[in-house]
Structure formats: structure tokens, C-alpha cells
Scaffold this active site. Structure first.
Site, PDB file in Angstrom:
ATOM      1  N   CYS A  59     -14.946   3.586 -27.595  1.00  0.00           N
ATOM      2  CA  CYS A  59     -16.258   4.248 -27.624  1.00  0.00           C
ATOM      3  C   CYS A  59     -16.828   4.434 -26.225  1.00  0.00           C
ATOM      4  O   CYS A  59     -17.803   3.773 -25.848  1.00  0.00           O
ATOM      5  CB  CYS A  59     -17.211   3.439 -28.493  1.00  0.00           C
ATOM      6  N   GLU A  60     -16.215   5.286 -25.451  1.00  0.00           N
ATOM      7  CA  GLU A  60     -16.652   5.632 -24.096  1.00  0.00           C
ATOM      8  C   GLU A  60     -16.120   7.029 -23.825  1.00  0.00           C
ATOM      9  O   GLU A  60     -14.943   7.287 -24.077  1.00  0.00           O
ATOM     10  CB  GLU A  60     -15.980   4.741 -23.037  1.00  0.00           C
ATOM     11  N   GLY A  86       0.763  -1.239   0.000  1.00  0.00           N
ATOM     12  CA  GLY A  86       0.000   0.000   0.000  1.00  0.00           C
ATOM     13  C   GLY A  86       0.793   1.287   0.000  1.00  0.00           C
ATOM     14  O   GLY A  86       0.200   2.364  -0.112  1.00  0.00           O
ATOM     15  N   TYR A 120      -0.499  -1.794 -12.097  1.00  0.00           N
ATOM     16  CA  TYR A 120      -1.935  -1.764 -12.389  1.00  0.00           C
ATOM     17  C   TYR A 120      -2.205  -1.186 -13.774  1.00  0.00           C
ATOM     18  O   TYR A 120      -3.214  -0.534 -14.009  1.00  0.00           O
ATOM     19  CB  TYR A 120      -2.697  -1.003 -11.282  1.00  0.00           C
ATOM     20  N   TYR A 132      -9.928   5.471 -11.526  1.00  0.00           N
ATOM     21  CA  TYR A 132      -9.638   6.169 -10.265  1.00  0.00           C
ATOM     22  C   TYR A 132      -9.418   7.667 -10.465  1.00  0.00           C
ATOM     23  O   TYR A 132      -8.961   8.330  -9.537  1.00  0.00           O
ATOM     24  CB  TYR A 132      -8.355   5.625  -9.612  1.00  0.00           C
ATOM     25  N   GLU A 151       4.348  -6.545   1.636  1.00  0.00           N
ATOM     26  CA  GLU A 151       3.716  -6.873   0.349  1.00  0.00           C
ATOM     27  C   GLU A 151       3.627  -5.669  -0.581  1.00  0.00           C
ATOM     28  O   GLU A 151       2.546  -5.343  -1.093  1.00  0.00           O
ATOM     29  CB  GLU A 151       2.296  -7.414   0.582  1.00  0.00           C
ATOM     30  N   PRO A 152       4.723  -4.971  -0.826  1.00  0.00           N
ATOM     31  CA  PRO A 152       4.614  -3.820  -1.734  1.00  0.00           C
ATOM     32  C   PRO A 152       4.373  -4.279  -3.169  1.00  0.00           C
ATOM     33  O   PRO A 152       4.928  -5.283  -3.602  1.00  0.00           O
ATOM     34  CB  PRO A 152       5.994  -3.156  -1.609  1.00  0.00           C
ATOM     35  N   GLY A 153       3.538  -3.570  -3.877  1.00  0.00           N
ATOM     36  CA  GLY A 153       3.329  -3.837  -5.297  1.00  0.00           C
ATOM     37  C   GLY A 153       3.677  -2.597  -6.093  1.00  0.00           C
ATOM     38  O   GLY A 153       4.743  -2.473  -6.697  1.00  0.00           O
ATOM     39  N   ARG A 193      -6.381   3.226 -15.373  1.00  0.00           N
ATOM     40  CA  ARG A 193      -6.305   3.982 -14.113  1.00  0.00           C
ATOM     41  C   ARG A 193      -6.949   5.377 -14.188  1.00  0.00           C
ATOM     42  O   ARG A 193      -7.676   5.744 -13.275  1.00  0.00           O
ATOM     43  CB  ARG A 193      -4.854   4.084 -13.606  1.00  0.00           C
TER      44      ARG A 193
HETATM   45  C1  LIG Z   1      -3.131  -5.051  -3.664  1.00  0.00           C
HETATM   46  C2  LIG Z   1      -2.513  -5.636  -2.443  1.00  0.00           C
HETATM   47  C3  LIG Z   1      -1.174  -5.374  -2.138  1.00  0.00           C
HETATM   48  C4  LIG Z   1      -0.312  -4.429  -2.934  1.00  0.00           C
HETATM   49  O1  LIG Z   1      -0.735  -3.125  -2.814  1.00  0.00           O
HETATM   50  P1  LIG Z   1       0.175  -1.919  -3.419  1.00  0.00           P
HETATM   51  O2  LIG Z   1      -0.630  -0.730  -3.164  1.00  0.00           O
HETATM   52  O3  LIG Z   1       0.353  -2.215  -4.857  1.00  0.00           O
HETATM   53  O4  LIG Z   1       1.454  -1.927  -2.661  1.00  0.00           O
HETATM   54  C5  LIG Z   1      -0.634  -6.003  -1.033  1.00  0.00           C
HETATM   55  N1  LIG Z   1      -1.360  -6.839  -0.259  1.00  0.00           N
HETATM   56  C6  LIG Z   1      -2.663  -7.089  -0.518  1.00  0.00           C
HETATM   57  C7  LIG Z   1      -3.406  -8.022   0.364  1.00  0.00           C
HETATM   58  C8  LIG Z   1      -3.277  -6.502  -1.608  1.00  0.00           C
HETATM   59  O5  LIG Z   1      -4.567  -6.754  -1.856  1.00  0.00           O
END
Ligand SMILES: *Cc1c(COP(=O)(O)O)cnc(C)c1O
Length: 434
Positions: free
Chosen positions: A363-364, A255, A392, A335, A292-294, A331
Site C-alpha cells: 500500500c504505497e 563502489g 542490495y 534510488y 571492498e567490492p560488493g 531499489r
Molecule cells: C557499501 C560499502 C562497500 C561496498 O560498496 P559496493 O558499491 O557494493 O561495491 C564497500 N566499502 C564500504 C565502506 C561500504 O560502505
């Protein structure tokens, strides 16, 4: 911790942006974007492998004094080549489906034992596949899911390590679609109810209470909510220990947000602040930390390269229509997210700026990348890059309007690797039956 991830050097790498102008042309590391357009066509996703690894190392460095594993969130960008890049560096993975589990297996099999499985609606086949793969832990989001996990574990004769994903009821300022840590959201289990559920789990010899997990949302820029959530988790963990559970992991979720504007962004500093907040929240807790960084790892490593098809005026408005659209990068539509858009040919200082909507051909009316954006005058054939599109982006793409998804390339300094070919008409129609 059962298995140690591969050692990684804990040096803080220099912060650097992969997309910069050189000789008035936009480059990704040592490759010019116009040469990529010539070789691979547009729309095209371009990723800097260097930056992905740098970002991963920022986490390794910031948490070096604590036992931890960075479990990269696969849903941010699930390209096999990117998973392999991270897996080889010792990353674990946060998955949300059986499909993502299979991606980890194909990308880097040894990383399966560093997988955590999140998600509010896991199915029996997905649980079975993860049990057989001997993943690190299931992040369980309901009592029903825990019952299903116990049943599948018993059926396969494999004990399941689990963490409850608790909902700490903390507010994180972000877009409502990506905020998850309030009790009004569908995610997790009320933290107040967790203790009873852990106690109940002790009755099944197929369930091993192994950790506690939390994830409060995405694109969170302030670090205080993380500290607040972790402080609540810490109180729960010490309670669970007193209840006789051997809690081994605390999963802090992902997050951490990035800056999508063109302001200078000090990623290293942001990760340091994040680490300090987490460690403050977990002041007396020494469990193995899972992260859990994404987005933070991949977003700024990627750009979507597009060609201008048409520039047209409707009344007082100018529209720049590109060959990329909302099906390639949703995105902005989903968002109202901001992406910087740069012309690949750098305009001279005196170049005239226009104000335009940059849109796709779908077409949106929601098919826009930017509205009323000041940008140098563009003409058909010009190339533009939508920055910070590494997270994303491709993972939320679709075939809407029967458009074929873009190709993807991974840059390693001056080397380009095609990591996904452009979809063809044949791919588009393959699953259909008439
Ligand atoms: C989506 C998600 C993440 C990654 O979130 P980021 O905002 O991309 O860092 C980590 N853990 C869980 C459970 C998620 O659903």
C-alpha cells in the site's frame, strides 16, 4: 600482511550471463526458472554461484601483480551460503556491524582474520567482538571512535590495528544516496586532518596505525574518481611514513558499478580498467591493497522471481501486479533504480508488447519495479524475473505490510540449494509480546 589468504588460481574466466533463454524458457545456469517456481514458490531470490566466483576471480586476476585481499562487502548480500562460497576462495570481508561479524564467523571462521570493520557508528560491544575475533583492521571514521577503540582495546588487553577512513573530497557521479566521498557527507575523516590524528594515536600503546582507507560511494561507473581518490591517499601515506608510522595496508573501498540495462556488459574489461586506475593512483605505493567490492561481485548473479497476480487497467494505464513488492526489492523505490524484467516464458518474435507499470501489492504508490515499461503481454500466473537483483536486494528487504520475506536458492550448475527458507507466519510474529 599478517596472514596470507588461501591461494587462488589467477586465470581470467570467461564473462557470461547466468540468466539466459533456452527452449523459450529463462534459465539460471542449468536450471529453469519455472521449475524453481514449482519447487520453491515465489517470490524467490535466485543466485548463480558460478557467476559470484567468476566475478571474485576477475578481481584476483586483475590485481595479481600486487599483494592484495578482496574483502567482499557483506552488506551487498549477506547470505551465509554466499559468504561461505567466497570465504573458501580466500576472500576477506568488509563488515559494518556486529551482526555481519557473526555472519562471517558462522560462514567461514578462518576468514575472520581477513575482516575489515567499516561504519560511522560502531558500538562498544561490536568493537569488543571484533577485537576478540582478531580482525585485520578497524576502519575508523571519527576521533571519538578512535578514543573508544583505544579504551576497548585497553580494557581487553588486545592491541587494535586501525586505518583512518579518510574523506578525499572527490566527486563521484552516482545517485546522491550512495555518494560518500565529498566533505559534505557523514563518512570518513577530512583527509587534511588525518595526519594529526595518526600522530595522536601514537600516544596509545593500544592503537596500531596499520593502514589508510577510503570509499567514495557506490555504483560508480567511471574509474577516474577512484584514481583521484587513491592519488590523495598515496600522498597521505608517504607523509605518514615520514612521520614514522608503519603503514601496511591501503584500503581502496568498494563502489565499482555495473550496468543495469540490457546492453552488453564486459565485466572483465571493467575490472581491468578499475585495477589500472587504482594502480595509477598508487603509482609508487607498495602497501598491501585491500579492495571492498560488493555490488560488482553479486548484483548480476541474482534475480528475483515473481508471479503475476493481477493485470488491471486504470484509465489509460496498465498495471501488472506481482507477488513480489518493494519490501522484497526496494531499489526502484529508494534510488529510482532500473531493473530489467523478463518474462520466464520467452514470447515469440511476433508477440504483442504492452506498456505497463510493474508493481507490487504494498500500500504505497512508491511500490513499483518499473514504470511505463514495454513488456510482452502478461496474464495472471505468468512468471517474471527481475534481473541484477543479487546486491542490495534481500539485504534491504523488510516485513513491511507484514509480508514474509522470500526464500533464496543458490545454483551450482545443475544443482539447486535452498539457502534460506521462506519466512513463515510464526517467524513474522515471533519477536512480539502482547
Ligand atoms: C557499501 C560499502 C562497500 C561496498 O560498496 P559496493 O558499491 O557494493 O561495491 C564497500 N566499502 C564500504 C565502506 C561500504 O560502505
Amino acid at each position: 600482511m599478517r596472514k596470507k589468504p588461501a591461494a587462488t588460481p589467477a586465470t581470467a574466466p570467461a564473462a557470461s550471463r547466468p540468466f539466459v533463454y533456452r527452449n523459450r524458457t529463462l534459465y539460471c545456469d542449468n536450471i529453469s526458472l519455472s521449475s524453481l517456481a514449482d519447487d520453491y514458490g515465489t517470490p524467490l531470490y535466485i543466485y548463480s554461484g558460478r557467476q559470484i566466483l567468476e566475478r571474485f576471480q576477475l578481481f584476483q586476476h586483475a590485481f595479481q601483480d600486487r599483494p592484495h585481499t578482496v574483502c567482499y562487502a557483506v552488506k551487498a548480500n549477506s547470505s551465509l551460503a554466499i559468504l561461505r562460497l567466497l570465504g573458501k576462495q580466500g576472500a576477506g570481508f568488509d563488515i559494518v556491524s556486529g551482526g555481519e561479524l557473526e555472519r562471517v564467523r558462522r560462514a567461514h571462521k578462518p576468514a575472520l582474520t581477513r575482516v575489515v570493520f567499516s561504519g560511522v557508528g560502531k558500538q562498544a560491544w561490536e568493537i569488543d567482538a571484533a577485537l576478540k575475533a582478531d580482525i585485520l583492521q578497524f576502519n575508523v571514521e571519527s576521533e571519538q571512535e578512535l578514543d573508544l577503540l583505544a579504551a576497548r582495546a585497553q580494557a581487553l588487553g588486545i592491541r587494535a590495528r586501525f586505518a583512518l577512513r579518510v574523506n578525499p573530497d572527490v566527486f563521484a557521479e552516482t545517485h546522491p544516496y550512495i555518494s560518500t566521498g565529498l566533505s559534505e557527507h557523514k563518512f570518513g575523516i577530512d583527509i587534511k586532518a588525518a595526519r594529526v590524528i595518526y600522530r595522536r594515536a601514537m600516544r596509545s600503546k593500544w592503537l596500531e596505525p596499520y593502514g589508510v582507507s577510503v570509499h567514495i560511494g557506490s555504483q560508480i561507473r567511471k574509474v577516474d574518481p577512484f584514481a583521484a581518490a587513491l592519488a590523495r591517499v598515496e600522498a597521505l601515506v608517504s607523509q605518514l611514513r615520514r612521520d614514522g608510522h608503519d603503514i601496511r595496508t591501503v584500503d581502496a573501498g568498494g563502489g565499482l558499478g555495473i550496468d543495469y540495462s540490457d546492453a552488453p556488459f564486459d565485466a572483465a574489461h571493467q575490472v581491468e580498467r578499475y585495477a589500472a586506475a587504482l594502480i595509477k593512483g598508487l603509482a609508487s605505493e607498495k602497501a598491501h591493497l585491500l579492495l571492498e567490492p560488493g555490488r560488482f561481485i553479486v548484483a548480476q548473479a541474482g534475480a528475483l522471481l515473481a508471479s503475476v497476480l493481477v493485470v488491471k487497467k486504470n484509465g489509460s494505464k496498465t498495471f501488472v501486479i506481482t507477488d513480489a513488492a518493494m519490501n522484497d526489492l526496494i531499489r526502484p523505490a529508494l534510488y529510482h533504480a532500473h531493473h530489467e524484467i523478463l518474462p520466464v516464458r520467452q514470447p515469440s518474435g511476433k508477440a504483442k508488447l504492452i506498456t505497463a507499470d510493474i508493481v507490487g501489492p504494498v500500500c504505497e504508490s512508491g511500490d513499483f519495479f518499473a514504470r511505463d515499461r514495454a513488456i510482452s503481454a502478461l496474464k495472471p500466473g505468468d512468471l517474471v524475473a527481475l534481473l541484477d537483483a543479487g546486491a542490495y536486494g534481500m539485504t534491504q528487504s523488510s516485513n513491511y505490510n507484514s509480508r514474509m520475506r522470500p526464500a533464496e536458492v543458490l545454483i551450482d550448475d545443475a544443482k539447486v540449494t535452498l539457502i534460506r527458507r521462506r519466512e513463515t507466519m510464526r517467524d513474522l510474529l515471533a519477536p512480539e509480546i502482547i
